[in-house]
Scaffold this active site. Structure first.
Site, mmCIF file in Angstrom:
data_model
loop_
_atom_site.group_PDB
_atom_site.id
_atom_site.type_symbol
_atom_site.label_atom_id
_atom_site.label_comp_id
_atom_site.label_asym_id
_atom_site.label_seq_id
_atom_site.Cartn_x
_atom_site.Cartn_y
_atom_site.Cartn_z
ATOM 1 N N TRP A 367 0.829 -1.213 0.000
ATOM 2 C CA TRP A 367 0.000 0.000 0.000
ATOM 3 C C TRP A 367 0.863 1.263 0.000
ATOM 4 C CZ3 TRP A 367 -1.561 2.992 4.814
ATOM 5 C CH2 TRP A 367 -0.588 2.873 5.817
ATOM 6 N N ASP A 368 2.156 1.082 0.307
ATOM 7 C CA ASP A 368 3.092 2.209 0.323
ATOM 8 C C ASP A 368 2.913 3.053 -0.942
ATOM 9 O OD1 ASP A 368 3.950 0.039 1.935
ATOM 10 O OD2 ASP A 368 6.011 0.750 1.973
ATOM 11 N N GLU A 495 0.617 -2.187 12.469
ATOM 12 C CA GLU A 495 0.868 -3.632 12.505
ATOM 13 C C GLU A 495 1.161 -4.164 13.905
ATOM 14 O OE1 GLU A 495 3.786 -4.644 9.556
ATOM 15 O OE2 GLU A 495 2.374 -4.297 7.910
ATOM 16 N N LYS A 607 2.809 0.678 15.994
ATOM 17 C CA LYS A 607 4.046 0.677 15.213
ATOM 18 C C LYS A 607 4.121 1.948 14.355
ATOM 19 C CE LYS A 607 6.306 -2.299 11.738
ATOM 20 N NZ LYS A 607 6.053 -3.325 10.726
ATOM 21 N N GLN A 608 2.930 2.432 13.960
ATOM 22 C CA GLN A 608 2.901 3.536 12.985
ATOM 23 C C GLN A 608 1.564 4.247 13.020
ATOM 24 O OE1 GLN A 608 2.912 -0.148 10.465
ATOM 25 N NE2 GLN A 608 2.651 1.412 8.873
HETATM 26 C C1 BGC Z 1 5.021 -1.377 7.571
HETATM 27 C C2 BGC Z 1 3.985 -1.473 6.482
HETATM 28 C C3 BGC Z 1 4.668 -1.291 5.139
HETATM 29 C C4 BGC Z 1 5.810 -2.264 4.961
HETATM 30 C C5 BGC Z 1 6.591 -2.053 3.677
HETATM 31 C C6 BGC Z 1 6.138 -2.368 7.306
HETATM 32 O O1 BGC Z 1 7.129 -2.218 8.268
HETATM 33 O O2 BGC Z 1 4.459 -1.626 8.828
HETATM 34 O O3 BGC Z 1 3.002 -0.476 6.660
HETATM 35 O O4 BGC Z 1 3.747 -1.460 4.117
HETATM 36 O O5 BGC Z 1 6.708 -2.097 6.034
HETATM 37 O O6 BGC Z 1 7.159 -0.788 3.643
#
Ligand code: BGC
Length: 778
Positions: A367-368, A495, A607-608
């Site tokens: 999704w990035d 996550e 985490k984010q």
């Molecule tokens: C993040 C995800 C991201 C992925 C790839 C993970 O560490 O939590 O949101 O899509 O990295 O960049």
């Protein structure tokens, strides 16, 4: 270990390495990667590297070129992703070995007298100049220029010169294509490493004749074919002999030159990569040959000129100029350069999480792209955004199949991570469960349409994706009394919290997806009735479905603790205990490498950005007060263990007036890879974060928001800066925004009159005109 760049090496348009260090070599190889959205080459030395294990990672990649492997589970269950896909480290075409008599040029031996390596962001080349003394005392000067052509998708070129400084003897330049390549494997970090044991490429065609040679290899499981070809050209006034060798998986041309003191010898090497993912097998060798022969006629100088012209156009629209902070300026431009290098633009490929610079995340698309990289391109090069969306369309059928596998009778479910369209996530709680990917794609389409009004795209690709993704939500969710439309058993962007009911980000983005599906249907019915009829027939879309979309959107449940005035990240979020941050030492971060997922999932720890991301992307749904209150709460429990986080916190901090915080988060974002803040840049750049840097300036400090037809700005000037400016494309207009201590100036560079919003004021920008707003007049 973090590798901070020497601040003396800071320059606005160049990344300079002025001393060679074994410890930072792999980091620089990533930074100095070159790419054109198709070919990616790590910044390794042409002559090879013999340092200790792990300090050098050879890598050459082709976007979307992968092999598959069966995912091995200790215990399987129905519907688990079956096969992984890994972007391959392909045939190495960049090798040029150098021998001074019998001694091999090897920077880990002898003495380096002078050294400079520079990534030039305006020219799009990597240059190197060094003087080296061999263990036996022979001194040689090496100068090299390397480019991966932005103009010619299949082409890379190297201009490599050596000059004997204190000897006259035979010098050998050996130009090689080497098929003995493997991917890396790492056992203890889930973010890196392939499942391959050894090489998965088998050589099928190999030849060398005159100055042209090639190696053709096939992948083990996908049976794709790649040809790497070269044309060489020597420039010297000295006498020389040529020898061609065909070895196992490798071809080489050896130039044996009688070197004279102070006389430069130059080798131009033109390299092409073509694969069966683009061409018919019988076309591969002829095309690979044509590309390098053509380049040899054009010459290196011409390729360089094309490269500069391409970048001139790019920077004209993309550049963000900051006066007053050279370090930041460098970080920003470096990031924007890498984004251009990473973006697939053929409609068949996308942007890997690490670009084309390393093997982290196996070259997968996430999704990035839709939430970070695509918006970055949208506001200055929307045609690249369109290509990224066309890629999504190219995997729509596979997303439909996946939806059936996941028990949805209609609709499409895009894979959490993939290259060719199949779900490749082996850990479903933080993978497949991230259904929000569907809404992310839908939001990206909506944003693309709001900015470009590209109805041709909508009719051909966009509408179908919008309807199919909306259908999935309609099937997944349930109307629950006293709550509304609920989406259960999913994972949101954060996550560190998995498989929950009503993740707020997911629900809000699903709402956008569902209501936009209705809007699009209404628009097409009214304006292109025939097209609507055809599409509805193709996907069997019924009127009743549209009503359901509307009702689900209108009644979407949004979890909230009204008493505390806080939105809940999910139904039970506030019932979990808050993570013990005080007693978690620094070395235990990122938590994912030190705690079992269950331990993490049981706590309030993010985490984010999750809700905070929704506050930004879907900001029109929240009051400023709500934004502030929720930001304050969620900031305290967010670790930013994901690189996708700090930029979003920077943007929201700007919006709610926490200017210093906004700047601090921005600092963490802007030089993340240059200074290796996460300690893993050796495995590739953090592409989403790179786009986040641009967003932190334009959406954060500049306050750009585009909601529907309205474009607005709320600019502020960070204390440390004297001035900054950027350009934004909106509905065919190119708007230049300049912010300094006197205020803000808007200029309409291209397109017809348009009304924009500056804070709460509406401003009419006339064609070619400008409006100045003094400080304090907001
Ligand atoms: C993040 C995800 C991201 C992925 C790839 C993970 O560490 O939590 O949101 O899509 O990295 O960049």
């Amino acid at each position: 270990m973090t590798n901070k760049l020497n601040t003396n090496d800071c320059s606005e348009w160049n990344i300079v390495e002025s001393k060679f260090h074994i410890e930072s070599n792999a980091h620089y190889e990533t930074l100095f990667s070159l790419g054109n959205g198709y070919i990616g080459m790590r910044g390794t030395f042409e002559e090879g590297y013999n340092g200790p294990d792990g300090t050098g990672i050879e890598g050459n990649y082709i976007n979307g070129f992968y092999d598959s492997h069966v995912i091995k589970y200790g215990e399987v269950a129905y519907g688990y992703a079956k096969e992984g896909q890994t972007m391959l480290n392909v045939t190495n075409g960049k090798i040029i070995k150098v021998y001074l008599g019998e001694e091999e040029l090897d920077l880990t031996k002898g003495t380096i007298n002078e050294y400079e390596r520079v990534l030039r962001l305006k020219e799009g080349i990597l240059t190197r100049e060094l003087i080296w003394t061999s263990p036996k005392g022979k001194k040689i000067k090496v100068e090299s220029k390397r480019l991966v052509s932005f103009k010619h998708k299949n082409l890379a070129a190297i201009n490599y010169s050596v000059t004997a400084l204190n000897f006259e003897e035979e010098v050998k330049l050996v130009s090689v294509i080497d098929g003995n390549v493997t991917n890396m494997s790492t056992k203890d970090d889930p973010r890196v490493g392939s499942s391959f044991d050894g090489s998965v490429l088998t050589t099928e065609d190999i030849n060398i004749e005159d100055s042209f040679g090639f190696v053709g290899q096939r992948t083990k499981n996908t049976k794709f074919k790649v040809i790497c070809a070269m044309e060489n050209e020597i420039e010297t006034r000295n006498s020389y002999e040529i020898e061609n060798n065909k070895l196992d998986n490798r071809v080489e041309t050896i130039y044996k030159i009688q070197a004279k003191k102070d006389e430069k010898i130059t080798l131009n090497k033109y390299i092409s990569y073509v694969t069966s993912r683009d061409l018919k097998e019988e076309e591969l060798i002829p095309r690979a040959k044509e590309v390098v022969k053509r380049a040899k006629i054009d010459k290196f100088e011409r390729l360089l000129e094309d490269q500069i012209n391409y970048l001139e156009e790019y920077w004209y629209k993309a550049d963000v100029h900051i006066k007053g902070d050279e370090q930041l300026q460098q970080g920003l431009r470096f990031n924007m350069f890498h984004l251009l290098q990473s973006a697939g633009r053929d409609g068949k490929t996308n942007i890997a999480a690490k670009g084309l610079t390393g093997e982290g995340y196996e070259g997968h698309y996430f999704w990035d792209t839709e939430i970070y990289m695509l918006p970055f391109f949208l506001y200055h090069h929307p045609e690249i955004s369109r290509k990224l969306l066309e890629y999504r369309y190219s995997i729509l059928d596979k997303a439909r199949e996946r939806a059936r596998e996941m028990a949805h009778p209609t609709g499409a479910l895009f894979p959490w991570r993939t290259i060719a369209g199949e779900e490749c996530s082996a850990y479903y709680p933080a993978g497949t469960a991230q259904y929000h990917i569907n809404g992310d794609v839908a939001l990206a389409i909506k944003r693309y349409m709001d900015t470009t009004e590209d109805t041709e795209f909508l009719l051909k690709y966009g509408a179908e994706m919008i309807f199919e993704t909306a259908r999935l939500w309609a099937d997944l969710g349930t109307f629950i009394e006293k709550k509304g439309f609920c989406i259960n058993g999913v994972t949101g962007p954060d996550e560190y919290t998995a498989i929950v009911n009503n993740n707020i980000y997911t629900n809000l983005i699903a709402k956008v997806n569902l209501s936009y599906a209705n809007e699009v249907a209404t628009w097409i019915k009214e304006n292109e009735p025939k097209a609507y009829e055809e599409l509805a027939k193709k996907i069997d879309l019924k009127g009743g479905e549209l009503e359901l979309f509307k009702r689900a959107a209108d009644e979407m449940y949004v979890p909230c603790d009204k008493e505390r005035g806080l939105y809940a990240q999910d139904d039970n979020f506030f019932e979990r205990g808050v993570w013990d941050f005080e007693n978690t030492p620094k070395e235990k971060y990122p938590l994912l490498l030190h705690f079992h997922p269950l331990v993490i999932y049981r706590h309030q720890v993010c985490k984010q950005a999750d809700l905070v991301l929704a506050l930004f992307l879907l900001g029109e749904n929240f009051t400023l007060e709500e934004k502030k209150k929720n930001y304050d709460y969620y900031e305290k429990i967010t670790t930013h263990d994901s690189s996708l986080s700090t930029c979003i916190f920077s943007i929201m901090a700007s919006e709610i007036g926490y200017h210093e915080k906004a700047y601090d988060y921005f600092m963490k974002t802007a030089r993340m890879d240059l200074d290796d803040h996460k300690g893993n840049t050796t495995h590739g750049v953090h592409a989403a974060n790179m786009a986040g840097t641009w967003m932190s300036v334009v959406n954060g400090f500049g306050g750009l928001r585009v909601f529907g037809d309205n474009i607005s700005f709320k600019p502020c000037l960070p204390k440390k800066w004297d001035e900054y400016d950027f350009k934004v494309i909106h509905k065919g207009r190119l708007i230049h925004v300049l912010i300094n201590k006197n205020g803000t100036t808007y200029r309409l560079l291209e397109g017809e009159d348009i009304t924009i919003k500056h804070y709460d004021r509406h401003i009419l920008l006339k064609a070619k005109g400008e409006v100045k707003i003094g400080i304090g007049e907001n």
